[in-house]
Scaffold this motif. Structure first.
Motif, PDB file in Angstrom:
ATOM      1  N   ASN A   1      68.241 -47.551 -37.402  1.00 34.87           N
ATOM      2  CA  ASN A   1      68.588 -48.960 -37.512  1.00 34.87           C
ATOM      3  C   ASN A   1      67.312 -49.712 -37.857  1.00 34.87           C
ATOM      4  O   ASN A   1      66.514 -50.019 -36.989  1.00 34.87           O
TER       5      ASN A   1
ATOM      6  N   ALA B   1      65.925 -52.909 -36.187  1.00 34.73           N
ATOM      7  CA  ALA B   1      65.687 -52.764 -34.748  1.00 34.73           C
ATOM      8  C   ALA B   1      64.599 -51.737 -34.447  1.00 34.73           C
ATOM      9  O   ALA B   1      64.326 -51.462 -33.280  1.00 34.73           O
ATOM     10  N   THR B   2      63.997 -51.168 -35.482  1.00 36.10           N
ATOM     11  CA  THR B   2      63.028 -50.094 -35.260  1.00 36.10           C
ATOM     12  C   THR B   2      61.591 -50.576 -35.430  1.00 36.10           C
ATOM     13  O   THR B   2      61.251 -51.206 -36.434  1.00 36.10           O
ATOM     14  N   TYR B   3      60.769 -50.288 -34.437  1.00 33.94           N
ATOM     15  CA  TYR B   3      59.362 -50.682 -34.446  1.00 33.94           C
ATOM     16  C   TYR B   3      58.487 -49.452 -34.234  1.00 33.94           C
ATOM     17  O   TYR B   3      58.946 -48.449 -33.689  1.00 33.94           O
TER      18      TYR B   3
ATOM     19  N   ARG C   1      65.197 -50.545 -30.633  1.00 38.47           N
ATOM     20  CA  ARG C   1      65.623 -51.522 -29.617  1.00 38.47           C
ATOM     21  C   ARG C   1      67.135 -51.568 -29.449  1.00 38.47           C
ATOM     22  O   ARG C   1      67.639 -52.135 -28.481  1.00 38.47           O
ATOM     23  N   SER C   2      67.881 -51.002 -30.432  1.00 34.60           N
ATOM     24  CA  SER C   2      69.330 -51.162 -30.357  1.00 34.60           C
ATOM     25  C   SER C   2      69.991 -50.056 -29.526  1.00 34.60           C
ATOM     26  O   SER C   2      71.188 -50.094 -29.286  1.00 34.60           O
ATOM     27  N   ILE C   3      69.193 -49.070 -29.068  1.00 33.11           N
ATOM     28  CA  ILE C   3      69.757 -47.982 -28.263  1.00 33.11           C
ATOM     29  C   ILE C   3      69.808 -48.397 -26.797  1.00 33.11           C
ATOM     30  O   ILE C   3      68.851 -48.980 -26.277  1.00 33.11           O
TER      31      ILE C   3
ATOM     32  N   TRP D   1      61.678 -52.632 -23.285  1.00 32.01           N
ATOM     33  CA  TRP D   1      61.357 -53.159 -24.626  1.00 32.01           C
ATOM     34  C   TRP D   1      62.167 -52.406 -25.680  1.00 32.01           C
ATOM     35  O   TRP D   1      62.725 -53.003 -26.573  1.00 32.01           O
TER      36      TRP D   1
ATOM     37  N   ARG E   1      63.882 -59.067 -40.225  1.00 30.34           N
ATOM     38  CA  ARG E   1      64.679 -58.304 -39.256  1.00 30.34           C
ATOM     39  C   ARG E   1      65.849 -59.129 -38.726  1.00 30.34           C
ATOM     40  O   ARG E   1      66.974 -58.632 -38.596  1.00 30.34           O
TER      41      ARG E   1
ATOM     42  N   TRP F   1      68.325 -56.359 -30.856  1.00 31.33           N
ATOM     43  CA  TRP F   1      67.759 -55.548 -31.939  1.00 31.33           C
ATOM     44  C   TRP F   1      66.342 -55.955 -32.294  1.00 31.33           C
ATOM     45  O   TRP F   1      65.473 -55.115 -32.478  1.00 31.33           O
TER      46      TRP F   1
END
Lengths: 143, 427
Positions: A51, A54-56, A80-82, A133, B83, B131
């Motif tokens: 995603n 939502a990925t960092y 972050r979306s998990i 986080w 984002r 997200w």
């Protein structure tokens, strides 16, 4: 509404060309024969990022998680979306600091567990400002 | 129904995402060159820090309350903005999202039934925060103007509204209109607000909604005013717009880190800004037929820290529209000779490109000479290299090689989401 957009893969890869644009058919001999089997090469973005918005990425410092295969200076991929779940490795916010630990929960309490016996487990009952986080999905380690 | 999704104190939220110890603490973000305050957290607002106020004037207050200060980090904000918008596009479909500014988007919710709207609105707010980590507030109403108004209520009382306000009944709309001063309506400037109050006794949005179209046309700026009043009545007059409207004018201006007086420095600065403007021009596939430059002198006369200053400008019309950097730098630098005066200190300069048309050389115009297309290809190559390597590895010699004409950003945080070497460190 736009069903396909909603349920389709969030991230469709970083390649901007289609199968038709692969010009092996112009070649003779091998090129023409291989044309039937032409497909896109592997794209790490597609494999490691589920995603994209939502990925960092984070840089691991220290060896609190070395038994889990996360070493000093490794790069963490964090989504972050998990949803938070038992046993997941997370980036946690504790006392305003950001820590990488394994989340462990039983009937009565929750812990942040390091994967290195020189570090202590953290009992979350002792803190009021714990927050998640994001969830670590992959580690990039240079060998 | 239409929704506006607006990031709360966007730049401050971006800074906090990687500095959780600043949650619930006052934070401000400064403009280019650390000149003014451009974003304040709710806590900083409460302490009396003023929006767009000069940084040096707020400094005593900032020190007294230990307010966290950041230089603007546009690399970070730009990525987080993408984002937020991408999350909306994934949730609601590309064609239903209109990016309005770096931190706001309109969303078309007409595909949902009225009873789904409150739930969807909350889901939008929660998903964006989950997200991306950026908190947003949502206003939903039959029209864009009313959605903006609804969002004002979400922002004003975050706790009670949960940052979501839906105007799904006539009663709710009427009540809100009555509570909203005309000056707080989206699209009513300070001048119109003043005149409406002084000359016509119109103080709130409900009164404005009840004026005639004829009144709006004469006293509220013609057709724009009529649209505004219609929107207040719940009639759609501003529909969803296509994104990426190409800019009609492209400008690059910067304050110098410290004032300069010699002509070569100014030429270097103008060449640098021209390169940047040309890059923006090519990004939107346009060419410009007019270039203007300006310089701002620094008067030695200090008054309360404010400088009296003068802007001097000039322009050149180009023989043919172009997007090629060297064809723009040449006339730009030549104009410096016209403007420059000896023994004067300059504190700011800028370049503006106008007369903007679609760039024909991209498609390959039959009537263009071969060399013209070569120049364009060279530009593509430079842009690609600079984009992948960052930090402008390739530039024109006239931009100078020793001085850095970029912004002053003394308190900038890391570019955590766009630079591999600057990733945020966790333990």
């Amino acid at each position: 509404m736009d069903g396909e957009e909603f349920y389709g893969a969030a991230y469709k890869g970083s390649k901007q060309f289609t199968q038709q644009q692969v010009k092996t058919a112009n070649a003779t001999g091998f090129g023409a024969a291989a044309d039937d089997f032409m497909e896109r090469g592997i794209d790490l973005n597609e494999q490691l990022i589920r995603n994209k918005p939502a990925t960092y990425f984070f840089r691991m410092k220290g060896d609190a998680m070395r038994e889990a295969g996360i070493f000093d200076n490794d790069v963490l991929i964090v989504d972050r979306s998990i949803k938070l779940g038992e046993g997941k490795i997370i980036v946690a916010i504790l006392n305003g600091e950001m820590l990488v630990r394994r989340f462990h929960k039983n009937f009565s309490s929750a812990f942040l567990i390091p994967e290195n016996n020189r570090f202590k487990a953290i009992n979350l009952a002792e803190f009021t400002d714990f927050a998640v986080w994001g969830v670590v999905t992959f580690v990039i380690h240079a060998v | 129904m239409k929704a506006i999704v607006d990031c709360n104190n966007f730049y401050c939220s971006c800074e906090r995402l990687f500095k959780p110890w600043l949650d619930n603490k006052p934070v401000v973000v400064l403009s280019n060159n650390d000149g003014c305050i451009v974003s304040r957290s709710d806590e900083a607002k409460k302490l009396g820090v003023e929006m767009a106020g000069p940084y040096f004037m707020a400094k005593p207050l900032i020190q007294k309350h230990d307010i966290a200060v950041f230089s603007s980090n546009y690399n970070l904000y730009g990525d987080l903005s993408w984002r937020v918008m991408e999350t909306l596009r994934i949730m609601l479909g590309k064609k239903n999202v209109e990016v309005y500014s770096v931190d706001e988007a309109f969303v078309d919710l007409s595909g949902f039934s009225p009873d789904q709207i409150p739930e969807i609105s909350r889901e939008i707010r929660e998903t964006v925060e989950q997200w991306t980590g950026i908190k947003v507030s949502v206003g939903v109403a039959p029209t864009k103007v009313l959605a903006k108004l609804a969002n004002r209520f979400s922002k004003k009382d975050k706790q009670r509204t949960g940052c979501v306000t839906v105007f799904d009944s006539e009663e709710k709309i009427l009540e809100a209109l009555q509570k909203t001063p005309v000056g707080d309506i989206w699209g009513v400037g300070r001048r119109y607000a003043h005149s409406l109050q002084e000359n016509w006794g119109i103080f709130d949005a409900l009164q404005l909604r009840n004026v005639s179209e004829e009144f709006a046309r004469t006293h509220l700026g013609g057709v724009t005013g009529v649209r505004l009043v219609k929107e207040l009545r719940g009639e759609i007059a501003r529909d969803m717009e296509d994104e990426l409207v190409n800019k009609k004018m492209i400008a690059t201006t910067r304050m110098f880190g410290s004032p300069v007086s010699d002509i070569n420095s100014i030429k270097e600065a103008i060449a640098t800004y021209t390169s940047r403007a040309a890059e923006k021009l090519r990004r939107q596939h346009s060419a410009a037929s007019m270039i203007s430059i300006f310089v701002v002198t620094k008067d030695q006369d200090h008054m309360l820290g404010f400088n009296k200053s003068g802007t001097i400008s000039t322009y050149t019309t180009l023989p043919a529209a172009t997007s090629i950097t060297n064809e723009l730098i040449k006339p730009a630098v030549a104009m410096v000779d016209q403007l420059y005066k000896k023994d004067t200190m300059y504190k700011k300069a800028g370049v503006m490109l106008s007369g903007i048309i679609p760039d024909e050389s991209i498609q390959g115009n039959l009537f263009l000479s071969e060399t013209k297309n070569c120049g364009r290809r060279l530009m593509d190559m430079i842009d690609n290299i600079n984009f992948s390597q960052r930090n402008d590895v390739l530039k024109f010699a006239s931009s100078g090689t020793t001085r850095d004409w970029k912004m002053r950003q003394e308190m900038r945080s890391g570019r955590y989401t766009t630079r591999w070497e600057e990733l945020f460190e966790v333990h």
